[in-house]
Enzyme design. Structure first.
Site, mmCIF file in Angstrom:
data_model
loop_
_atom_site.group_PDB
_atom_site.id
_atom_site.type_symbol
_atom_site.label_atom_id
_atom_site.label_comp_id
_atom_site.label_asym_id
_atom_site.label_seq_id
_atom_site.Cartn_x
_atom_site.Cartn_y
_atom_site.Cartn_z
ATOM 1 N N ARG A 172 61.303 160.232 -68.677
ATOM 2 C CA ARG A 172 60.378 160.757 -69.710
ATOM 3 C C ARG A 172 58.942 160.341 -69.398
ATOM 4 O O ARG A 172 58.170 159.970 -70.303
ATOM 5 C CB ARG A 172 60.767 160.261 -71.106
ATOM 6 C CG ARG A 172 62.136 160.633 -71.555
ATOM 7 C CD ARG A 172 62.272 162.147 -71.773
ATOM 8 N NE ARG A 172 63.607 162.454 -72.250
ATOM 9 C CZ ARG A 172 64.646 162.683 -71.441
ATOM 10 N NH1 ARG A 172 64.499 162.680 -70.127
ATOM 11 N NH2 ARG A 172 65.829 162.955 -71.941
ATOM 12 N N SER A 246 64.132 163.249 -79.995
ATOM 13 C CA SER A 246 64.293 161.785 -79.901
ATOM 14 C C SER A 246 62.961 161.098 -80.161
ATOM 15 O O SER A 246 61.972 161.416 -79.498
ATOM 16 C CB SER A 246 64.748 161.396 -78.490
ATOM 17 O OG SER A 246 65.910 162.111 -78.157
ATOM 18 N N GLU A 342 58.837 157.896 -77.872
ATOM 19 C CA GLU A 342 58.793 158.906 -76.818
ATOM 20 C C GLU A 342 57.618 159.875 -77.009
ATOM 21 O O GLU A 342 56.941 160.222 -76.038
ATOM 22 C CB GLU A 342 60.129 159.671 -76.806
ATOM 23 C CG GLU A 342 60.281 160.564 -75.604
ATOM 24 C CD GLU A 342 61.563 161.382 -75.635
ATOM 25 O OE1 GLU A 342 62.638 160.800 -75.458
ATOM 26 O OE2 GLU A 342 61.474 162.601 -75.822
HETATM 27 C C1 FAD Z 1 64.461 169.304 -81.734
HETATM 28 C C2 FAD Z 1 63.812 168.742 -80.485
HETATM 29 C C3 FAD Z 1 64.596 168.440 -79.392
HETATM 30 C C4 FAD Z 1 64.023 167.941 -78.210
HETATM 31 N N1 FAD Z 1 64.836 167.661 -77.149
HETATM 32 C C5 FAD Z 1 64.306 167.188 -76.000
HETATM 33 C C6 FAD Z 1 65.156 166.907 -74.878
HETATM 34 O O1 FAD Z 1 66.371 167.127 -74.912
HETATM 35 N N2 FAD Z 1 64.591 166.404 -73.764
HETATM 36 C C7 FAD Z 1 63.233 166.178 -73.684
HETATM 37 O O2 FAD Z 1 62.781 165.735 -72.607
HETATM 38 N N3 FAD Z 1 62.398 166.435 -74.716
HETATM 39 C C8 FAD Z 1 62.904 166.933 -75.881
HETATM 40 N N4 FAD Z 1 62.083 167.191 -76.953
HETATM 41 C C9 FAD Z 1 60.637 166.902 -76.852
HETATM 42 C C10 FAD Z 1 59.760 168.127 -76.492
HETATM 43 O O3 FAD Z 1 60.421 169.327 -76.783
HETATM 44 C C11 FAD Z 1 59.345 168.132 -75.020
HETATM 45 O O4 FAD Z 1 58.651 166.959 -74.723
HETATM 46 C C12 FAD Z 1 58.478 169.333 -74.678
HETATM 47 O O5 FAD Z 1 58.284 169.397 -73.276
HETATM 48 C C13 FAD Z 1 57.108 169.302 -75.357
HETATM 49 O O6 FAD Z 1 56.489 170.567 -75.140
HETATM 50 P P1 FAD Z 1 55.250 171.045 -75.998
HETATM 51 O O7 FAD Z 1 54.728 172.281 -75.364
HETATM 52 O O8 FAD Z 1 55.638 171.159 -77.430
HETATM 53 O O9 FAD Z 1 54.218 169.852 -75.766
HETATM 54 P P2 FAD Z 1 53.182 169.224 -76.797
HETATM 55 O O10 FAD Z 1 53.934 168.498 -77.856
HETATM 56 O O11 FAD Z 1 52.209 170.250 -77.241
HETATM 57 O O12 FAD Z 1 52.450 168.171 -75.855
HETATM 58 C C14 FAD Z 1 53.113 167.033 -75.369
HETATM 59 C C15 FAD Z 1 52.173 166.288 -74.394
HETATM 60 O O13 FAD Z 1 51.953 167.100 -73.251
HETATM 61 C C16 FAD Z 1 50.555 167.381 -73.075
HETATM 62 N N5 FAD Z 1 50.477 168.775 -72.622
HETATM 63 C C17 FAD Z 1 51.043 169.862 -73.214
HETATM 64 N N6 FAD Z 1 50.801 170.962 -72.470
HETATM 65 C C18 FAD Z 1 50.067 170.554 -71.403
HETATM 66 C C19 FAD Z 1 49.480 171.239 -70.293
HETATM 67 N N7 FAD Z 1 49.624 172.555 -70.102
HETATM 68 N N8 FAD Z 1 48.742 170.516 -69.403
HETATM 69 C C20 FAD Z 1 48.587 169.175 -69.558
HETATM 70 N N9 FAD Z 1 49.119 168.483 -70.589
HETATM 71 C C21 FAD Z 1 49.840 169.163 -71.497
HETATM 72 C C22 FAD Z 1 49.938 167.176 -74.449
HETATM 73 O O14 FAD Z 1 48.567 166.826 -74.340
HETATM 74 C C23 FAD Z 1 50.779 166.023 -74.983
HETATM 75 O O15 FAD Z 1 50.308 164.815 -74.433
HETATM 76 C C24 FAD Z 1 62.625 167.719 -78.146
HETATM 77 C C25 FAD Z 1 61.817 168.033 -79.261
HETATM 78 C C26 FAD Z 1 62.411 168.552 -80.414
HETATM 79 C C27 FAD Z 1 61.530 168.915 -81.584
#
Ligand code: FAD
Length: 346
Positions: A172, A246, A342
């Site tokens: 992660r 998580s 996380e």
């Molecule tokens: C129900 C649920 C289940 C989940 N299950 C998992 C799982 O099984 N495994 C797992 O690993 N994660 C899981 N997650 C966490 C999450 O879905 C992931 O971390 C996902 O990749 C976040 O994507 P996002 O676009 O929403 O990022 P955001 O929440 O918008 O951003 C997260 C971080 O990434 C940065 N960021 C976003 N986009 C970019 C970009 N294009 N360039 C540079 N930086 C960027 C942001 O600045 C921030 O620091 C889960 C979340 C939920 C709500």
């Protein structure tokens, strides 16, 4: 120099972020700019005010806890597009824009006959955020399917391509949470989907599906369906109950520390890692401290999975943090282990 023929930047003021984060936490962006490609990012960098301002990159908002309004200009990544770049003897190389929805991209690869991402189905968020925390689930991590990515440097406006070594992927974790945090925007990600494809079904809950169905050689579509069914049964849908998945990382301890814990709590769920250390299930530790289903203020611990904190309705980021700290203290008090959050806390 600004290109007079280029379209105007899409700049919004005072944007409510509650619907742009999966926890549904209240926050307002003083300025939000929609980013549809590298050229738009260069215009932001060259802009007389935006160029100098601190910036925060927002994808789908599914790994962020807003405890206050971001003090930075929010760059909402909406770079789209998906394509098969190349077919090699040992892999397909697929590219997707950073703003594409992650799960839709996984489903699209399967529709194109390009399997390999199915274990990562139904993870909320965007393609661009996937490398940031090296998303992982059900026996596969992004780094195992990663080829390269493009990014734009937020100071110089230059585009660069990073391969796997430059990303420093960990559990992660990646360089985007450290040296490159807030310094660049990922615009496109390329995946390496190995040929021939082999199902990854060694993870406990997938093994259970193999046994239940008697299907020892599932195709990629079946693995995707199994992963979706498992996830839907135990994780809350953010569209219905605010959460970020998580909330804590699974702690990694030495074998001595683990032996000590097993001595006191023989049931502790743990996995031996290849380097000899041991990963403990954070959800088990939290559950053992009696937190499952508990609520503080309007933030709570999900009834079906103690690792997930939820918004019981109208919670603030401060309430979520108060609950998270109380959990950290009780786990530390009982097991001597510090749980690390996380998601990114703003
Ligand atoms: C129900 C649920 C289940 C989940 N299950 C998992 C799982 O099984 N495994 C797992 O690993 N994660 C899981 N997650 C966490 C999450 O879905 C992931 O971390 C996902 O990749 C976040 O994507 P996002 O676009 O929403 O990022 P955001 O929440 O918008 O951003 C997260 C971080 O990434 C940065 N960021 C976003 N986009 C970019 C970009 N294009 N360039 C540079 N930086 C960027 C942001 O600045 C921030 O620091 C889960 C979340 C939920 C709500």
């Amino acid at each position: 120099m600004q290109d007079v023929a280029a379209p105007k930047l899409s700049i919004d003021k005072g944007v409510n972020l509650r619907t742009l984060n999966s926890f549904g936490l209240p926050a307002t962006a003083h300025t939000l700019v929609r980013i549809d490609g590298e050229a738009t990012l260069r215009r932001v960098v060259d802009h007389p005010e935006l160029g100098r301002a601190p910036k925060f990159v927002l994808g789908g908002g599914s790994n962020i806890v807003f405890t206050r309004d971001p003090q930075a200009v929010v760059l909402k990544v909406e770079v789209m597009g998906r394509r098969l770049v190349e077919e090699r003897a040992d892999a397909w190389i697929v590219e997707a824009g950073a703003g594409e929805n992650w799960h839709d991209t996984v489903a699209w690869t399967l529709e194109q006959g390009l399997p390999g991402l199915e274990n990562l189905a139904l993870i909320p968020g965007t393609v661009g955020a996937a490398p940031v925390q090296n998303i992982g689930a059900y026996g596969v991590e992004l780094r195992e399917r990663f080829e390269s990515l493009d990014l734009v440097d937020l100071v110089t406006g230059r585009t660069a391509t990073l391969g796997i070594d430059a990303c420093h992927f960990g559990y992660r974790d990646s360089v985007f949470k450290h040296a490159l945090a807030g310094k660049s925007v990922i615009t496109r990600v390329r995946f390496r989907l190995p040929k021939p494809w082999r199902a990854v079904v060694g993870y406990l809950e997938l093994e259970r599906k193999v046994n239940e169905t008697g299907n020892a050689s599932p195709d990629a579509r079946t693995v995707l369906d199994w992963v979706c069914a498992i996830r839907r049964a135990k994780l809350p849908d953010p569209a219905l109950i605010g959460n970020v998945g998580s909330f804590f990382k699974n702690p990694v301890v030495s074998t001595e520390q683990c032996r000590d814990i097993i001595g006191r709590d023989p049931e502790v769920v743990h996995y031996l890692l290849p380097d000899g250390t041991v990963k403990l299930a954070a959800g088990w530790l939290i559950d053992a401290c009696g937190w499952k289903g508990k609520t503080i203020g309007r933030a709570g611990v999900y009834e079906k999975q103690a690792l997930v904190l939820v918004n019981r309705g109208g919670a603030s980021g401060a309430e979520v943090l108060t609950l998270a700290r109380a959990i950290q203290e009780s786990v530390y008090g009982r097991f001597g282990i510090r749980l690390e959050p996380e998601p990114i806390v703003i």
